[in-house]
Design an enzyme around this catalytic site. Structure first.
Site, short mmCIF file in Angstrom:
data_model
loop_
_atom_site.label_atom_id
_atom_site.label_comp_id
_atom_site.label_asym_id
_atom_site.label_seq_id
_atom_site.Cartn_x
_atom_site.Cartn_y
_atom_site.Cartn_z
N GLY A 276 -0.44 -1.75 9.31
CA GLY A 276 0.24 -2.99 9.80
C GLY A 276 1.67 -2.86 10.07
O GLY A 276 2.15 -3.34 11.03
N ALA A 277 2.36 -2.72 9.14
CA ALA A 277 3.93 -2.56 8.92
C ALA A 277 4.40 -2.16 7.71
O ALA A 277 3.81 -1.95 6.95
CB ALA A 277 4.19 -4.29 8.95
N ASN B 173 10.49 -1.26 5.36
CA ASN B 173 12.25 -0.42 5.26
C ASN B 173 13.07 -1.45 5.23
O ASN B 173 13.21 -2.44 5.72
CB ASN B 173 12.28 0.34 6.58
CG ASN B 173 10.99 1.08 6.69
OD1 ASN B 173 10.37 2.10 6.20
ND2 ASN B 173 10.23 0.80 8.22
N HIS C 26 4.74 -11.06 4.62
CA HIS C 26 4.63 -9.99 3.43
C HIS C 26 5.68 -8.68 3.47
O HIS C 26 6.23 -8.73 2.58
CB HIS C 26 3.33 -9.00 3.99
CG HIS C 26 2.96 -8.33 2.94
ND1 HIS C 26 2.00 -8.37 1.82
CD2 HIS C 26 3.29 -6.88 2.84
CE1 HIS C 26 1.87 -7.17 1.07
NE2 HIS C 26 2.54 -6.09 1.78
N GLU C 27 6.09 -8.46 4.85
CA GLU C 27 7.17 -7.44 4.59
C GLU C 27 8.39 -7.96 4.21
O GLU C 27 9.23 -7.31 3.52
CB GLU C 27 7.15 -6.86 6.07
CG GLU C 27 5.91 -6.15 6.68
CD GLU C 27 5.15 -5.31 5.62
OE1 GLU C 27 5.83 -4.52 4.78
OE2 GLU C 27 3.82 -5.46 5.77
N HIS D 118 8.62 -8.51 0.37
CA HIS D 118 9.01 -7.03 -0.13
C HIS D 118 10.58 -6.93 -0.38
O HIS D 118 10.83 -5.90 -1.40
CB HIS D 118 8.37 -5.65 0.62
CG HIS D 118 7.10 -5.30 0.21
ND1 HIS D 118 6.50 -5.19 -0.70
CD2 HIS D 118 5.79 -5.12 1.31
CE1 HIS D 118 5.30 -4.61 -0.81
NE2 HIS D 118 4.91 -4.71 0.54
N GLU E 253 2.67 -4.35 -4.34
CA GLU E 253 1.79 -4.75 -3.39
C GLU E 253 0.83 -5.77 -3.73
O GLU E 253 0.65 -6.82 -2.78
CB GLU E 253 0.67 -3.32 -2.97
CG GLU E 253 1.63 -2.16 -1.97
CD GLU E 253 2.23 -2.78 -0.91
OE1 GLU E 253 2.07 -3.81 -0.60
OE2 GLU E 253 3.13 -2.03 -0.37
N1 B3K Z 1 3.99 -0.65 2.34
C1 B3K Z 1 3.63 -0.40 3.31
C2 B3K Z 1 2.16 0.46 3.58
C3 B3K Z 1 2.52 2.02 3.72
C4 B3K Z 1 1.11 2.70 3.63
C5 B3K Z 1 1.61 4.29 3.61
N2 B3K Z 1 0.37 4.81 3.84
C6 B3K Z 1 3.11 -1.75 3.92
C7 B3K Z 1 2.78 -2.78 3.24
O1 B3K Z 1 1.95 -3.13 2.38
O2 B3K Z 1 3.73 -3.79 3.25
ZN ZN Z 2 2.99 -4.29 1.09
#
Ligand code: B3K
Ligand code: ZN
Length: 896
Positions: A265-266, A269, A301-302, A305, A324
């Site tokens: 999905g996304a 970074n 969500h991103e 993070h 997560e």
């Molecule tokens: N952290 C990423 C997912 C990465 C998947 C790697 N195979 C997206 C997320 O959970 O926000």
């Molecule tokens: Zn995530």
């Protein structure tokens, strides 16, 4: 690599590294087939570790140079393999310079640095950074990054990386460069680079403390009119995190970039989120209400993070749920709050329940089967072969349920205090799930040792409840017990801490105040009981009549509730349960009972008959104008097929499909007048806006059309066809199309063709078109199987195996969302599965492994289907050059 050679990594074998990296200076000279990466690493010894070599990971790298403090390594101090370099270094500090050459154009894995539509993009989580340059590729190595990107101006006018832009300029030969500095130390999985031809939507906002931040959404030219919703979502997420958790954006610039080729999905970074276009782009003509909702929640969500994941990260990948599970919980709360705010005070509770129901549906349809199959693992797994296989519904969705239980047990304030303490202790470091739960425990003065079992035990607990009414005493004795079935590698289970929210409903349908024996006063109408032993009793007193228990309100724990309820009681709760989530659940349980009975009849060749009581209960919900439309749409949707198959012993997709067709036709024809009245009666505003009240009405209309078309109700079909032709937005257009296709009515093919003509150049909309056809039901046994259509669509010009969205839309939908057509008795579906998994694996193992998982629960099916599946599983297992990703899935599926 052949699967049997992939080593198993174990959680208990974690060792801190002897060396770590403080600073990274990267230089990229971008060329499609020969990008040169120069990396300078300032390394220091880890004082906590006695001695040891500096270890670097690499994958498919061409190494051009490696020096230590400007010199070639001394003979005998370097050990190299294809994936690892070990350097023996004297002293406590060293500066490494490493030059590698990589081929982004040939990188079809979409992990590391790759090309998409002429641009360059990266994906490093979990272990993609090692495909760019040699590096200790583990999340506990946190370094400050400076990045210089140099590329061709014509094809890549935009050059982005994490942090702040500190310099940019022209170079000879039509090239240019940009230099970026990230002020925050981060693990390399959060590194990102984008070099592409993009345009930007910008907004400046002030953070709570008054700092100005620049927010950007980067998309391809022509898509700017679809970026506004993502931007709004970002601003809402920013505000929500400030208000709810006191967490502010820590950067001056926050960028979101949309890319068409992306494995998931996304990706969060630092300061440079990279998104699948599916979770950024929306306008009324191309995106449905569900798309709008998903975009809002993925953007949030991103963004969340940035604190839960980036500022505080994971020590090792076994701790994945630390970031997560917590971040999914945060995005779920955010979405619920957003829906409640939009709905207004009166409808807020119902709006929240609708969101909760969505989350429970996902958990039941995706996580429960996972927890009952060969891939079952605790939310913190103990071992893996390929970490990318563990971005699972268990780590994410069950992980979020575990956090939600903490929230329930500690209360919102206690939870917030725990979060504050967690950040005060661990900001800027890489930690474990224990660290998180310890902060919660310390902040609340509450022992959470037993609670930690949720992190180590796999499998869905069963909670059994029984009540005994004592009329003379006016008391109700509730006995609750728990049991978790064995899972692979975990035969013994211990009792968990299970928060059980309950209410007692009187015969008049009203909740009774809950007073436990020994208490002076009643305390509310919904209370949370804590079950922490195998079995426990609670006696409620002061009751005027025998109550109907409403258990697990709000789905207070990720368990399967086993309670004896006859049809009448389910109908009663469907009509009266004050907890909207349980009211929905009562409808689901009743529907499940009816569907499984119909399926059993179909399997035995008996006549199928729908109980009138169910039709009546269904009709009452349908007609209840006091309930808002979004809730009615939830309550009248039948349980997911994947969930029902899980409840069937053995799973028989053909019989279940026969049952669903029969029930859909019965409801649609018996209630046709109501359904039509509803479609015609719900007034829609002329202008589309994404709003929960409007979305609820659209959802209910589309559901009504679905039942009407399933019943082949001529006037209903005409309504659907008319709405398809006249629709002013994608939700209405696609809802009507889906109803026509679902009913396999004569109008369906023409509508599909018209839809294709209208959107032939729109990749995201075509994904819907592919998915809809992959999910087609066969209502006429003489009609060609859906498999034939899927095969034809594989050859469609708009389809590509190299684009994950297309694979998920066509193959993913067919394998997962259309069990009856996939599990054909002649095994032809399985042959397609094996062929496609093998083909995908050669190019993109992560996507292949996701498709491979469609057959992991093969042992749950009828013996005849199992016999047809086994040879295809073996065919994949024996394929030449199988990846560790697919190998792990197939080995676990075939293991005895
Ligand atoms: N952290 C990423 C997912 C990465 C998947 C790697 N195979 C997206 C997320 O959970 O926000
Ligand atoms: Zn995530």
């Amino acid at each position: 690599m052949k699967a049997e050679h992939a080593p198993t990594i174990r959680r208990t074998e974690f060792m801190p590294l002897p060396w770590t990296v403080l600073r990274v200076d990267l230089h990229f000279s971008l060329h499609p087939e020969a990008t040169v990466v120069t990396s300078r690493l300032a390394c220091v010894r880890n004082r906590a570790v006695d001695a040891g070599a500096l270890v670097l990971d690499g994958d498919e790298l061409e190494t051009l140079a490696l020096t230590i403090d400007g010199c070639d390594p001394q003979p005998g101090t370097v050990r190299r393999s294809a994936s690892r370099i070990e350097l023996d270094i004297d002293g406590d500090e060293a500066e490494l310079e490493i030059v590698t050459r990589i081929n982004p154009r040939a990188n079809s894995t979409l992990s590391g640095l790759y090309q998409s539509r002429g641009g360059y993009f990266t994906q490093c989580e979990a272990e993609g950074f090692r495909r760019i340059t040699w590096f200790p590729d583990r999340p506990d190595v946190m370094a400050r990054f400076t990045v210089t990107v140099e590329g061709e101006r014509a094809s890549c006018p935009v050059l982005l990386s994490n942090g702040n832009l500190v310099e940019e300029g022209e170079l000879p030969d039509g090239r240019h460069y940009a230099r970026w500095e990230d002020p925050f130390p981060k693990p390399c999985y959060l590194f990102a680079l984008v070099a592409a031809d993009l345009v930007v939507l910008e907004r400046r906002e002030l953070t709570a403390s008054g700092r100005e931040v620049l927010l950007q959404v980067w998309v391809e030219a022509g898509n700017l009119d679809r970026a506004g919703h993502a931007m709004d979502a970002l601003v809402h997420a920013m505000r929500w995190d400030e208000e709810t958790f006191g967490l502010e954006l820590d950067l001056d610039r926050y960028m979101i970039v949309a890319v068409s080729d992306f494995n998931m999905g996304a990706m969060e970074n630092k300061g440079l989120n990279i998104f699948n276009t599916k979770y950024v782009l929306a306008k009324p003509d191309t995106a449905t209400d569900a798309d709008y909702e998903h975009i809002e929640s993925v953007v949030a969500h991103e963004y969340f993070h940035n604190w839960t994941g980036n500022r505080v990260t994971c020590r090792d990948w076994f701790q994945l749920t630390l970031k997560e599970g917590l971040t999914v919980f945060r995005d779920q709360q955010f979405s619920a709050d957003m829906l409640a705010a939009a709905a207004g005070a009166e409808a807020a509770a119902s709006a929240r329940a609708v969101k909760r129901i969505d989350d429970v549906r996902v958990l039941r349809a995706a996580q429960f089967p996972e927890d009952a199959g060969p891939m079952a693992h605790p939310i913190r797994p103990d071992s893996y072969q390929e970490i990318n296989n563990f971005y699972t519904a268990t780590v994410y969705e069950k992980g979020a349920e575990v956090i939600r239980m903490l929230h329930t047990l500690l209360g919102p304030e206690g939870f917030r205090n725990g979060m504050d303490l967690y950040f005060s202790y661990h900001d800027g470091s890489a930690v474990t799930c224990d660290d998180f739960v310890e902060a919660m425990s310390e902040a609340n003065g509450r022992d959470l040792d037993q609670f930690m079992l949720w992190y180590s035990q796999a499998g869905t607990p069963r909670v059994k409840a029984e009540g005994v009414w004592d009329g003379a005493a006016g008391s109700y004795l509730l006995t609750v017990s728990q049991y978790t079935p064995p899972t692979p590698g975990q035969a013994e289970k211990q009792a968990l801490v299970i928060p059980l929210a309950i209410g007692l409903i009187g015969p008049d349908g009203e909740d009774r105040p809950l007073q436990l024996e020994g208490e002076a006063h009643p305390g509310g109408t919904t209370r949370v009981l804590e079950l922490s032993s195998e079995s426990r009793q609670w006696r409620f007193v002061g009751l005027d009549a025998e109550p109907v228990p409403s258990l697990l309100r709000g789905f207070s724990a990720p368990v399967i509730l086993e309670v004896e309820e006859d049809d009448a009681r389910l109908a009663f709760r469907m009509a009266h349960d004050a907890d909207a989530c349980n009211r929905w659940d009562a409808a689901q349980r009743y529907a499940e009972r009816v569907l499984l009975a119909l399926a059993a009849a179909a399997a035995d060749g008996r006549a199928m008959a729908v109980p009138q009581g169910f039709v009546d209960a269904f009709a009452r919900l349908l007609r209840d104008q006091r309930l808002d439309a979004a809730f009615r749409a939830q309550a009248l949707s039948l349980p997911a097929e994947a969930y029902l198959l899980e409840r069937m012993q053995p799973a028989d997709p053909a019989a279940l499909r026969a049952a669903q067709i029969h029930l859909g036709m019965t409801l649609g024809s018996m209630l046709a007048d109501d359904l039509r009245a509803l479609v015609e009666g719900l007034v829609e505003p002329a202008e589309y806006r994404y709003h929960p009240a409007d979305a609820g009405r659209r959802a209910l209309i589309n559901l009504a059309l679905r039942y009407l078309c399933a019943a082949r109700d001529a006037r209903g079909v005409a309504l659907a066809a008319q709405r398809f032709a006249e629709a002013g937005n994608m939700t209405d257009r696609f809802g009507a199309l889906a109803a026509l296709v679902h009913g396999a009515v004569a109008e369906a093919e023409g509508a599909l063709a018209a839809f294709y003509r209208r959107y032939r150049d729109d990749a995201l909309v075509l994904d819907k078109w592919f998915a809809l056809q992959a999910g087609m039901w066969r209502r006429d046994p003489a009609a060609p199987p859906t498999l034939a259509r899927v095969r034809a669509l594989l050859a469609d010009a708009a389809f590509s195996l190299a684009n994950p969205n297309k694979v998920y839309a066509l193959l993913g939908s067919f394998f997962r969302a259309n069990p009856a057509e996939f599990h054909l008795p002649d095994g032809s579906g399985y042959a397609l599965w094996a062929e496609q998994v093998i083909a995908l694996d050669a190019a993109n193992p992560q996507v292949a492994a996701r498709m491979a998982r469609a057959l992991e629960n093969w042992r749950r099916f009828t013996p005849a289907l199992q016999a047809a599946m086994r040879p295809q599983l073996e065919r994949v297992r024996d394929a030449e050059g199988l990846s560790a990703d697919v190998g792990e899935i197939i080995d676990k599926a075939l293991a005895d």
